[in-house]
Design an enzyme around this catalytic site. Structure first.
Site, PDB file in Angstrom:
ATOM      1  N   GLY A  56       2.993  -1.384   7.036  1.00 20.13           N
ATOM      2  CA  GLY A  56       3.609  -0.513   8.031  1.00 20.13           C
ATOM      3  C   GLY A  56       3.631  -1.185   9.398  1.00 20.13           C
TER       4      GLY A  56
ATOM      5  N   GLY B  30       2.512  -4.832   9.925  1.00 22.91           N
ATOM      6  CA  GLY B  30       3.279  -5.975   9.438  1.00 22.91           C
ATOM      7  C   GLY B  30       3.023  -6.325   7.987  1.00 22.91           C
TER       8      GLY B  30
ATOM      9  N   GLY C 275       9.533  -0.399   2.912  1.00 24.56           N
ATOM     10  CA  GLY C 275       8.942  -1.268   1.886  1.00 24.56           C
ATOM     11  C   GLY C 275      10.018  -1.797   0.936  1.00 24.56           C
ATOM     12  N   ASP C 276      11.046  -1.000   0.694  1.00 24.16           N
ATOM     13  CA  ASP C 276      12.140  -1.456  -0.175  1.00 24.16           C
ATOM     14  C   ASP C 276      12.931  -2.573   0.510  1.00 24.16           C
ATOM     15  OD1 ASP C 276      11.274   0.592  -1.816  1.00 24.16           O
ATOM     16  OD2 ASP C 276      12.711   2.023  -0.986  1.00 24.16           O
TER      17      ASP C 276
HETATM   18  O1  LIG Z   1       8.266   8.131  -6.675  1.00 27.08           O
HETATM   19  P1  LIG Z   1       8.575   6.720  -6.248  1.00 27.08           P
HETATM   20  O2  LIG Z   1       9.515   6.065  -7.194  1.00 27.08           O
HETATM   21  O3  LIG Z   1       7.355   5.908  -6.005  1.00 27.08           O
HETATM   22  O4  LIG Z   1       9.259   6.820  -4.824  1.00 27.08           O
HETATM   23  C1  LIG Z   1      10.538   7.349  -4.685  1.00 27.08           C
HETATM   24  C2  LIG Z   1      10.971   7.271  -3.257  1.00 27.08           C
HETATM   25  O5  LIG Z   1      10.242   8.189  -2.453  1.00 27.08           O
HETATM   26  O6  LIG Z   1      10.760   6.008  -2.699  1.00 27.08           O
HETATM   27  C3  LIG Z   1      11.869   5.656  -1.880  1.00 27.08           C
HETATM   28  C4  LIG Z   1      11.380   5.046  -0.629  1.00 27.08           C
HETATM   29  O7  LIG Z   1      10.671   3.880  -0.918  1.00 27.08           O
HETATM   30  C5  LIG Z   1      12.702   6.902  -1.759  1.00 27.08           C
HETATM   31  O8  LIG Z   1      14.032   6.624  -1.496  1.00 27.08           O
HETATM   32  C6  LIG Z   1      12.472   7.374  -3.147  1.00 27.08           C
HETATM   33  O9  LIG Z   1      13.071   8.439  -3.637  1.00 27.08           O
END
Ligand SMILES: O=P(O)(O)OC[C@@]1(O)O[C@H](CO)[C@@H](O)[C@@H]1O
Length: 307
Positions: free
Chosen positions: A215, A218, A244-245
């Protein structure tokens, strides 16, 4: 091509509110709804940077159809496996920061999983990098990512794993090229303590490298050859959901380049992308001009020798 896998795909609903107060009623200022789940977000970021991507995973029911339609409208190629159950929604409430509600998702049967693995192996043949990210839907065994990592490696693809709990722990043993937990996921998998020590314990469990997203603190990249820490240019306010994505997207792009990975460059790029994601209202987007500006501001980290 970079193949992203979202086994628990979601319709992501984002509410913007002026303030979030538990146990009270709120007026929603703006609503956004779009295809989501971590792998879908990774693909969306990569597609916005003109990388060649393909989305796969499992979808079903009306929400599943909406996920597929939304991706097709956005021009992001997808080949999902079909399931009987209905795909989930997730709700993010943004009020300066973000509060996220993740539904568990639909149950997946053994037969649906068997069929998906066949599709996955086929898609891996054209993939140089595979990104496995997000929660597992009910019904899947916790070693699902371990199985997919083995399949992908057999087809010669590099693998980035972003998971939690047992799915992460068991996935590590299949030796992905990068494991990317956040700080909480790292502590759950490797136990408490200083981040670098915990990351090294994770590294010992199998992956070639570990990148911890922290976060506002870094990123920390740890490999057998050294470690690198990089910080965002300043404290940012916005929607950190999907930051994070964006890190996973940057690392997948770095893995896609042939040859050994340029760690300082890749981590600086990932930090810039993650910061640009925070400034964008919806998960899966990055603000392109902020991304370019952050790239200039963030210094490439110098290596720390291995301990
Ligand atoms: O339940 P998971 O798969 O861990 O997380 C899902 C989720 O919250 O993560 C994304 C953000 O990283 C959102 O767009 C998404 O729907």
């Amino acid at each position: 091509m970079i193949l992203t896998v979202t086994l628990n795909a979601a319709l992501d609903v984002t509410y913007e509110v002026d303030g979030l107060v538990p146990n009270s009623s709120h007026r929603v200022r703006a609503v956004h709804q779009r295809a989501g789940g971590k792998g879908v977000n990774v693909a969306r970021v990569l597609a916005s940077l003109d990388a060649e991507v393909l989305v796969t995973g499992l979808i079903g029911g009306g929400a599943g159809a909406e996920i597929a339609e939304d991706l097709s409208r956005a021009g992001i190629p997808a080949r999902f496996g079909a399931i009987e159950g209905t795909s989930r929604r997730t709700v993010t409430v943004v009020s300066g920061d973000a509060t996220v509600f993740n539904e568990p998702g639909p149950a997946v049967t053994a037969e649906e999983w068997r069929r998906f693995r066949g599709l996955f192996r086929e898609l891996c043949r054209d993939a140089r990098v595979v990104v496995l990210s997000g929660s597992l839907p009910p019904g899947l065994a916790p070693d699902a990512y371990a199985e997919l990592t083995e399949d992908a490696r057999t087809e010669g693809a590099r693998v980035l794993l972003d998971a939690d709990h047992e799915a992460l722990r068991l996935g590590l043993a299949a030796r992905p090229d990068i494991a990317k937990p956040n700080a909480a996921e790292l502590a759950r998998a490797a136990g408490p303590g200083p981040v670098e020590e915990a990351a090294r314990r994770l590294l010992a469990a199998g992956p070639a490298a570990v990148v911890v997203s922290r976060g506002p603190d870094g990123l920390l990249g740890v490999t057998p050859d050294g470690s690198w820490a990089v910080r965002p240019p300043r404290r940012l306010s916005g929607n950190p959901t999907g930051a994070g994505d964006a890190v996973a997207a940057a690392l997948a792009r770095a893995l896609h380049s042939p040859g050994p990975l340029d760690w300082p460059g890749a981590l600086a790029d990932a930090a810039a992308m993650s910061a640009a994601a925070v400034l964008s209202p919806v998960a899966g987007d990055i603000d392109p001009s902020a991304y370019r500006a952050f790239l200039q501001e963030i210094a490439c980290p110098s290596p720390q020798p291995p301990r």
